[in-house]
Design a protein around this motif. Structure first.
Motif, short mmCIF file in Angstrom:
data_model
loop_
_atom_site.label_atom_id
_atom_site.label_comp_id
_atom_site.label_asym_id
_atom_site.label_seq_id
_atom_site.Cartn_x
_atom_site.Cartn_y
_atom_site.Cartn_z
N HIS A 1 -81.80 62.77 -9.85
CA HIS A 1 -82.58 63.69 -10.68
C HIS A 1 -82.33 65.15 -10.29
O HIS A 1 -82.25 66.02 -11.17
CB HIS A 1 -84.08 63.39 -10.55
N THR B 1 -90.42 66.61 -13.84
CA THR B 1 -89.25 67.30 -14.37
C THR B 1 -89.09 68.68 -13.75
O THR B 1 -87.97 69.14 -13.49
CB THR B 1 -89.33 67.38 -15.91
N TYR C 1 -87.32 68.60 -10.40
CA TYR C 1 -85.86 68.55 -10.46
C TYR C 1 -85.26 69.85 -11.02
O TYR C 1 -84.05 69.94 -11.21
CB TYR C 1 -85.38 67.38 -11.33
N GLY D 1 -85.03 60.05 -17.40
CA GLY D 1 -84.97 59.68 -15.99
C GLY D 1 -86.33 59.28 -15.44
O GLY D 1 -86.41 58.54 -14.45
N SER E 1 -87.03 55.98 -13.07
CA SER E 1 -87.73 55.97 -11.79
C SER E 1 -88.95 55.05 -11.82
O SER E 1 -89.23 54.36 -10.83
CB SER E 1 -88.14 57.38 -11.38
#
Length: 349
Positions: free
Chosen positions: A69, A222, A225, A251, A255
């Motif tokens: 990520h 998010t 990352y 992603g 996860s």
């Protein structure tokens, strides 16, 4: 000279272009704690320095998907800031373990372009490599993403769909893992007595648990990352778009599915490679994720008697438990399916 950037649109890409992505990122134990708080991963090797050191690691490595990520996030401002959707992955290898204190950078090469028939969007294929501070590759992968055009009338910048591998060679999967002292691998602490030899090709596992995704969680993840894609954050724009709301980063589903898979695959301590992955359908906040896996293949690794490789296919669904292993509805995916992921994991023998 413009001080800001609107990101690249489809017509801005050129096959063969190499992009050095901005913002090196030093990974800390704080990143690990936040990632665990968001997804609840419980794999012992990534959770405990003591457990990891007992079997031969210098300390607990960073979760494989957190590495993915972070490297992925580096690429977003240059590759997918103006994306409609991230579509899939292929040829993904984890090359070198990453530990707290390591600094990650990323570089991508454009390897394919294909304009869609609507002429409003196109598919961009990139091969990305993530490096540590010693310039050693830690991860490499191909992904393809649908990107908006700035001008529908602009000519396509290229027309080439690259040939991608479908299954990665298991012979090299052990290279990123040090020789392990399996005698000190504590199955009770790991959470399961099932090892490599206990799984059969064709076996299907319902991972049982379901996790509901909250709006704040996927945005925090998010941001962790440094992924800047507006489709995940900007309700002002996305509220007027195709879905009418922000789309959860694909992603995030990977996860969650990985964390859920602990119930049935607790000793699958390392994702060695991803053969291919497809985001079948979008996810929005409020949806509940379930998952199931099938063992597609098994492989012994050259020179390794400590670990073996399982090839898994994990299916994640939205708002549907997986006790009946939903996948297809006729020739199409079942409407509940969100993710179809084909990957290799390492497991003690």
């Amino acid at each position: 000279m413009s001080k800001n950037s609107p990101g690249n649109f489809f017509e801005d890409f050129r096959i063969g272009a190499v992009i050095q992505h901005a913002t090196p990122r030093t990974v800390t134990v704080g990143d690990v704690a936040l990632y665990n708080g968001l997804f609840g991963a419980r794999f012992a090797v990534q959770s405990s320095d003591v457990f990891a050191a007992a079997i031969g690691y210098p300390r607990s490595p960073i979760d494989d998907l957190l590495v993915f990520h972070i490297v992925f996030g580096k690429t977003v401002p240059d590759v997918s800031f103006n994306a409609v959707a991230n579509l899939g992955y292929a040829g993904l290898y984890f090359r070198t373990p990453v530990y707290p204190g390591d600094t990650l950078t990323a570089q991508s090469e454009v390897i394919g372009l294909k304009e869609n028939s609507s002429r409003k969007t196109g598919i961009v294929y990139v091969r990305t490599t993530g490096y540590n501070q010693e310039r050693k590759p830690v991860i490499e992968y191909v992904r393809w993403v649908m990107v908006n055009k700035r001008d529908e009338a602009a000519p396509a910048p290229g027309d080439h769909v690259p040939r991608l591998p479908t299954v990665l060679d298991p012979k090299v999967l052990g290279e990123a893992v040090p020789p392990l002292d399996i005698a000190d691998y504590d199955l009770a602490l790991a959470g399961s007595t099932a090892k490599y030899g206990d799984y059969a090709i064709g076996e299907k596992i319902d991972h049982v648990n379901g996790y509901t995704v909250e709006e704040a969680e996927h945005m925090i993840a998010t941001r962790l990352y440094q992924n800047t894609a507006r489709i995940h954050f900007n309700q002002y724009i996305e509220g007027k778009g195709r879905f009418g709301r922000r789309l959860i980063y694909g992603g995030h589903v990977i996860s969650l599915a990985r964390a859920i898979s602990f119930n049935g695959l607790a000793n699958a301590f390392h994702i060695a490679a991803i053969n291919g992955g497809r985001h079948v359908a979008p996810l929005f906040a409020g949806g509940t994720i379930f998952a199931w896996s099938e063992v597609l293949a098994k492989a012994e690794l050259p020179g390794r008697t400590d670990v073996g490789a399982l090839r898994l296919r994990t299916i994640a669904t939205r708002d549907r438990p997986c006790n009946d292993f939903p996948l297809k509805n006729g020739d199409d995916y079942d409407p509940a399916v969100l993710l179809d992921l084909d990957y290799w994991v390492l497991m003690p023998r």
